[in-house]
Write an enzyme that holds these catalytic residues in place. Structure first.
Site, PDB file in Angstrom:
ATOM      1  N   LYS A  29       0.842  -1.199   0.000  1.00  0.00           N
ATOM      2  CA  LYS A  29       0.000   0.000   0.000  1.00  0.00           C
ATOM      3  C   LYS A  29       0.877   1.248   0.000  1.00  0.00           C
ATOM      4  O   LYS A  29       2.103   1.141   0.140  1.00  0.00           O
ATOM      5  CB  LYS A  29      -0.904  -0.034   1.237  1.00  0.00           C
ATOM      6  CG  LYS A  29      -0.137   0.026   2.559  1.00  0.00           C
ATOM      7  CD  LYS A  29      -1.022  -0.319   3.749  1.00  0.00           C
ATOM      8  CE  LYS A  29      -0.239  -0.230   5.046  1.00  0.00           C
ATOM      9  NZ  LYS A  29      -0.976  -0.792   6.188  1.00  0.00           N
ATOM     10  N   ARG A 124      -9.186   0.224  16.058  1.00  0.00           N
ATOM     11  CA  ARG A 124      -9.226   0.869  14.752  1.00  0.00           C
ATOM     12  C   ARG A 124     -10.172   0.044  13.894  1.00  0.00           C
ATOM     13  O   ARG A 124     -11.240  -0.339  14.360  1.00  0.00           O
ATOM     14  CB  ARG A 124      -7.792   0.939  14.198  1.00  0.00           C
ATOM     15  CG  ARG A 124      -7.545   2.038  13.200  1.00  0.00           C
ATOM     16  CD  ARG A 124      -6.110   2.021  12.713  1.00  0.00           C
ATOM     17  NE  ARG A 124      -5.727   0.724  12.124  1.00  0.00           N
ATOM     18  CZ  ARG A 124      -4.549   0.476  11.564  1.00  0.00           C
ATOM     19  NH1 ARG A 124      -3.614   1.397  11.521  1.00  0.00           N
ATOM     20  NH2 ARG A 124      -4.289  -0.711  11.042  1.00  0.00           N
ATOM     21  N   TYR A 249      17.001  29.812   8.727  1.00  0.00           N
ATOM     22  CA  TYR A 249      15.845  30.563   9.215  1.00  0.00           C
ATOM     23  C   TYR A 249      15.822  30.632  10.740  1.00  0.00           C
ATOM     24  O   TYR A 249      16.098  29.638  11.419  1.00  0.00           O
ATOM     25  CB  TYR A 249      14.545  29.888   8.764  1.00  0.00           C
ATOM     26  CG  TYR A 249      14.177  30.184   7.334  1.00  0.00           C
ATOM     27  CD1 TYR A 249      13.908  31.493   6.916  1.00  0.00           C
ATOM     28  CD2 TYR A 249      14.084  29.160   6.418  1.00  0.00           C
ATOM     29  CE1 TYR A 249      13.560  31.755   5.606  1.00  0.00           C
ATOM     30  CE2 TYR A 249      13.733  29.413   5.095  1.00  0.00           C
ATOM     31  CZ  TYR A 249      13.477  30.718   4.697  1.00  0.00           C
ATOM     32  OH  TYR A 249      13.128  30.974   3.406  1.00  0.00           O
ATOM     33  N   MET A 297      12.776  24.728   2.674  1.00  0.00           N
ATOM     34  CA  MET A 297      11.962  24.038   1.672  1.00  0.00           C
ATOM     35  C   MET A 297      12.811  23.254   0.672  1.00  0.00           C
ATOM     36  O   MET A 297      12.512  22.105   0.345  1.00  0.00           O
ATOM     37  CB  MET A 297      11.077  25.058   0.944  1.00  0.00           C
ATOM     38  CG  MET A 297      10.107  24.420  -0.033  1.00  0.00           C
ATOM     39  SD  MET A 297       9.125  25.642  -0.910  1.00  0.00           S
ATOM     40  CE  MET A 297       7.930  26.090   0.322  1.00  0.00           C
TER      41      MET A 297
END
Ligand SMILES: *Cc1c(COP(=O)(O)O)cnc(C)c1O
Length: 351
Positions: A29, A124, A249, A297
């Site tokens: 998956k 679940r 940053y 990024m």
């Protein structure tokens, strides 16, 4: 990013050795845990069955000519879908009473092999035990249904000492004793490693096939696994900066001596975790250097120390010798999330 098919084949063999008497449903998956579902399926040609989430994945695999049985772990379906699944050797998982309506309209000549999923403590997907008894007695012998198998899922298989593991196993086996199921299945990768004695008829390994250790505190190497994914990039700039220079940053990091820093063309938009802290290892020319400052990024920065490196040199963000498990742990996540998070702009090279 490099995907090594031979590593996937090797890992499948290692799982076979752990549970030689069990059937093996390879879980592919989430696009083969980020390795490409098609690549994973073709490398896993010695698995007995495959598991994916929904019908679109099935279409992709059948379109590739893969004819093994495919289990849909969390399908939504109507009666038409079910009739088609039967013809195409697709096995739905029944996990909710609401799915029974679609089953009641099943073509009597269908030969559907279904799974009942029982919730024994995962909290679940899955029928609770009482409902599972009810559904099992209703579906066994139902026209159009060829066989009924049962599965459950452990919540703490990565922590073998956790008391819920044996509790769940016992509860499931007690439930299963009362019905004539074709196959029983309990174990994902972590369970296959920790509880191979309870492998029963079929195991459902996922992450281990891609060379990741499913057990906390156990390395892939100690399990003789080979990571199939190498996440690579390159150095695009190198420069000297004086002591005290802020990096990245927020100026959250400052050099504690005059240093040579390297800038790497990779950031969170490629799937490198933004929460990787300063000190996260990056492998350059066989040497480990620490990430410094925040991940941005498109870029990360490393302190090159006194290693020999040039612009254009390859860097390994994770892969052989730089385990993804370690990068994940330092970043406050799990390897699964990193594997699935590589974005489409990263080129995939399959070897
Ligand atoms: C995803 C999944 C697996 C495989 O889990 P791993 O931890 O990757 O081995 C097995 N069974 C079910 C029901 C799953 O959803």
């Amino acid at each position: 990013m490099l995907i090594d098919r031979s590593a996937i084949k090797h890992n499948l063999q290692k799982v076979r050795e752990l549970v030689p008497n069990a059937q093996l449903m390879a879980v592919i998956k989430a696009d083969g845990y980020g390795h490409s579902m098609e690549v994973a399926a073709s490398a896993l040609d010695r698995a007995d069955e495959f598991a994916v989430t929904g019908l679109d994945d099935v279409e992709r695999l059948r379109g590739q000519g893969i004819d093994k049985p495919i289990t849909m772990l969390s399908p939504t379906f109507n009666t038409d879908d079910l009739n088609q699944m039967s013809a195409r050797r697709v096995r739905p998982v029944i996990y909710d009473l609401g799915q029974l309506d679609a089953l009641s309209g099943l073509d009597p000549s269908a030969e559907l092999d279904i799974w009942l999923k029982v919730d024994t403590g995962m909290g679940r997907l899955g029928l609770c035990i009482e409902d599972a008894h009810l559904v099992a007695s209703r579906l066994l012998g139902h026209s159009g249904i060829n066989s009924v198998s049962a599965m459950t899922h452990l919540a703490n298989a990565d922590d073998p000492e956790h008391p819920s593991n044996l509790r769940q196993i016992k509860q499931f086996l007690k439930f299963a004793e009362e019905h004539d199921f074709k196959q029983l299945s309990i174990m994902n990768s972590a369970g296959t490693v920790a509880f191979s004695d309870h492998a029963k008829d079929l195991v459902r390994p996922g992450v281990i096939l891609y060379g990741i250790s499913p057990q906390r505190g156990m390395s892939a190497m100690s399990l003789n696994l080979r990571p199939a994914m190498t996440f690579k990039s390159e150095l695009i700039s190198i420069k000297r900066l004086p002591v005290g220079s802020p990096i990245g940053y927020g100026s959250r990091y400052a050099l504690d001596s005059d240093s040579t820093i390297g800038i790497i063309a990779c950031g969170y938009a490629d799937g490198y975790p933004r929460h990787a802290p300063s000190g996260t290892p990056v492998l350059i020319n066989g040497m480990y250097v620490p990430l410094i400052g925040r991940v941005s990024m498109d870029l990360i920065t490393v302190d090159l120390g006194d290693i020999k490196a040039d612009v254009g040199d390859q860097v390994i963000l994770w892969g052989d010798d730089n385990p993804i498990e370690d990068i994940a742990e330092m970043s406050g996540t799990i390897a699964y999330e990193l594997l699935c998070g590589i974005t489409t702009r990263v080129e995939r090279i399959v070897i």
